[in-house]
Design an enzyme around this catalytic site. Structure first.
Site, PDB file in Angstrom:
ATOM      1  N   ASP A 175       0.825  -1.218   0.000  1.00  0.00           N
ATOM      2  CA  ASP A 175       0.000   0.000   0.000  1.00  0.00           C
ATOM      3  C   ASP A 175       0.861   1.271   0.000  1.00  0.00           C
ATOM      4  O   ASP A 175       1.967   1.275   0.533  1.00  0.00           O
ATOM      5  CB  ASP A 175      -0.927  -0.018   1.227  1.00  0.00           C
ATOM      6  N   ASN A 197     -10.966  -2.759  -5.100  1.00  0.00           N
ATOM      7  CA  ASN A 197     -10.211  -1.805  -5.912  1.00  0.00           C
ATOM      8  C   ASN A 197     -10.856  -1.513  -7.270  1.00  0.00           C
ATOM      9  O   ASN A 197     -10.467  -0.552  -7.950  1.00  0.00           O
ATOM     10  CB  ASN A 197      -8.751  -2.258  -6.089  1.00  0.00           C
TER      11      ASN A 197
HETATM   12  C1  IPE Z   1      -5.335  -2.596   0.129  1.00  0.00           C
HETATM   13  O1  IPE Z   1      -5.073  -1.265  -0.102  1.00  0.00           O
HETATM   14  C2  IPE Z   1      -5.355  -3.351  -1.185  1.00  0.00           C
HETATM   15  C3  IPE Z   1      -4.059  -3.498  -1.818  1.00  0.00           C
HETATM   16  C4  IPE Z   1      -2.899  -3.045  -1.383  1.00  0.00           C
HETATM   17  C5  IPE Z   1      -4.078  -4.239  -3.046  1.00  0.00           C
HETATM   18  P1  IPE Z   1      -6.233  -0.184  -0.280  1.00  0.00           P
HETATM   19  O2  IPE Z   1      -5.555   1.112  -0.516  1.00  0.00           O
HETATM   20  O3  IPE Z   1      -7.202  -0.639  -1.281  1.00  0.00           O
HETATM   21  O4  IPE Z   1      -6.925  -0.206   1.163  1.00  0.00           O
HETATM   22  P2  IPE Z   1      -7.818   0.872   1.891  1.00  0.00           P
HETATM   23  O5  IPE Z   1      -8.837   1.346   0.913  1.00  0.00           O
HETATM   24  O6  IPE Z   1      -6.895   1.964   2.315  1.00  0.00           O
HETATM   25  O7  IPE Z   1      -8.393   0.152   3.073  1.00  0.00           O
HETATM   26  C1  IPE Z   2      -1.726   0.131  -3.275  1.00  0.00           C
HETATM   27  O1  IPE Z   2      -1.466   1.489  -3.332  1.00  0.00           O
HETATM   28  C2  IPE Z   2      -1.989  -0.481  -4.629  1.00  0.00           C
HETATM   29  C3  IPE Z   2      -3.393  -0.866  -4.859  1.00  0.00           C
HETATM   30  C4  IPE Z   2      -4.331  -0.812  -3.968  1.00  0.00           C
HETATM   31  C5  IPE Z   2      -3.731  -1.366  -6.178  1.00  0.00           C
HETATM   32  P1  IPE Z   2      -2.633   2.552  -3.365  1.00  0.00           P
HETATM   33  O2  IPE Z   2      -3.025   2.800  -4.776  1.00  0.00           O
HETATM   34  O3  IPE Z   2      -3.760   2.143  -2.471  1.00  0.00           O
HETATM   35  O4  IPE Z   2      -1.898   3.818  -2.774  1.00  0.00           O
HETATM   36  P2  IPE Z   2      -2.508   4.874  -1.777  1.00  0.00           P
HETATM   37  O5  IPE Z   2      -2.959   4.122  -0.563  1.00  0.00           O
HETATM   38  O6  IPE Z   2      -3.636   5.556  -2.481  1.00  0.00           O
HETATM   39  O7  IPE Z   2      -1.354   5.782  -1.489  1.00  0.00           O
HETATM   40 MG    MG Z   3      -4.136   2.448  -0.500  1.00  0.00          MG
END
Ligand code: IPE
Ligand code: IPE
Ligand code: MG
Length: 237
Positions: A24, A72
Site C-alpha cells: 500500500d 479496488n
Molecule cells: C489494500 O489497499 C489493497 C491493496 C494493497 C491491493 P487499499 O488502498 O485498497 O486499502 P484501503 O482502501 O486503504 O483500506
Molecule cells: C496500493 O497502493 C496499490 C493498490 C491498492 C492497487 P494505493 O493505490 O492504495 O496507494 P494509496 O494508498 O492511495 O497511497
Molecule cells: Mg491504498
C-alpha cells in the site's frame, strides 16, 4: 580473513516461513512527487520484484502479496486499466526469468473476470511453476478475504462440511500453504482491508509509514528482526 573484515551477520535472524505484504501507498508516493498515481503503481511493481527476489535469497518459503482487492474496482477506470497493464507487463517479464530464478508463482483471487490475455499469462506461470520446488510467491489479484471465504463455504458444503477447521482451510485459495507468520503493511494504515482474514488469525502484524515504493530490503530485515523479538503464544502461556 586476510582481505578485510568478515561481513557482519544480519541482525534480522532467521526469516519466517511465510511473509504476507499489503503493498500500500503507491498513490501517495506518486502524489508527493507530483506524478500521476499510475507512476506510483509502476514504482510499486519494481519494489515487488526486488522484495520477491530478496525473500527468495534469504530463504523465505512463501511470500503472499496483495496486489488488487475485490474493492479496488471502485477506482477510476484509467487507474484500474493501468494496474492491469502493469500486471500484464510484469508477468511477461517474469515468465522469461522464471526458469532462471526458479520462483514458483500462484494467484489467489477470482481471476476468471480478468482479460483473456492476463488469464493466459497466469495459466502459463502456473504451468511453469509446476516444474520448481522452493520459494513460492502468491499474488492476490481480485482477491478479498470475504469473497474467498464465501467461495470456500460453497466448496466446503459440496464436500459435506468434512474435516473441521482443516476442511475449510483446504477450500481456500491458500489450500496446502501454511498460514502467514508475519504480515507487513507499509503505507501508514493499520487495517487488514479484507486481506487473508482467515489465514492471518495468528500472524504477527508489522505496520510502517514507509510507502510501498520506498520499502527497502533493510526495512524487510527490520520487520523480520522485530518478528524474531515477538513471543508467539497461540493462546498458550
Ligand atoms: C489494500 O489497499 C489493497 C491493496 C494493497 C491491493 P487499499 O488502498 O485498497 O486499502 P484501503 O482502501 O486503504 O483500506
Ligand atoms: C496500493 O497502493 C496499490 C493498490 C491498492 C492497487 P494505493 O493505490 O492504495 O496507494 P494509496 O494508498 O492511495 O497511497
Ligand atoms: Mg491504498
Amino acid at each position: 580473513m586476510l582481505f578485510g573484515k568478515k561481513k557482519a551477520a544480519p541482525e534480522r535472524g532467521e526469516p519466517p516461513a511465510h511473509i504476507a505484504i499489503i503493498m500500500d501507498g503507491n498513490g501517495r508516493w506518486a502524489k508527493k512527487r507530483g506524478l500521476p498515481r499510475t507512476a506510483g503503481h509502476a514504482a510499486g511493481a519494481e519494489t515487488f520484484r526486488r522484495i520477491a527476489t530478496y525473500c527468495k535469497d534469504i530463504g523465505v518459503q512463501y511470500l503472499t502479496v496483495y496486489a488488487f482487492s475485490t474493492e479496488n474496482w471502485k477506482r477510476p477506470k484509467e487507474e484500474v486499466e493501468a494496474i492491469m497493464g502493469l500486471l500484464d507487463k510484469y508477468l511477461r517479464e517474469a515468465i522469461d526469468q522464471m526458469e532462471r530464478d526458479r520462483v514458483k508463482m500462484k494467484f489467489f483471487g477470482d481471476t476468471s473476470v480478468l482479460s483473456p490475455e492476463l488469464r493466459a499469462l497466469i495459466a502459463r506461470t502456473d504451468e511453469i511453476s509446476t516444474h520448481f520446488e522452493g520459494c513460492q510467491v502468491n499474488i492476490c489479484v481480485n482477491y478479498g478475504g470475504r469473497d474467498e471465504l464465501m467461495r470456500a463455504a460453497r466448496l466446503w458444503s459440496e464436500r459435506g462440511f468434512e474435516g473441521g477447521e482443516q476442511g475449510l482451510s483446504d477450500c481456500l485459495y491458500s489450500a496446502g500453504i501454511p498460514d502467514p507468520d508475519l504480515l507487513i503493511r507499509p503505507g501508514g494504515e493499520q487495517r487488514l482491508s479484507n486481506f487473508l482474514l482467515w489465514q492471518a488469525a495468528y500472524a504477527e502484524l508489522y505496520f510502517t509509514d514507509t510507502l510501498w515504493p520506498d520499502f527497502t530490503n533493510a526495512e524487510l530485515d527490520a520487520a523480520i528482526a522485530e518478528y524474531n523479538r515477538r513471543s508467539r503464544r497461540f493462546g498458550g502461556i
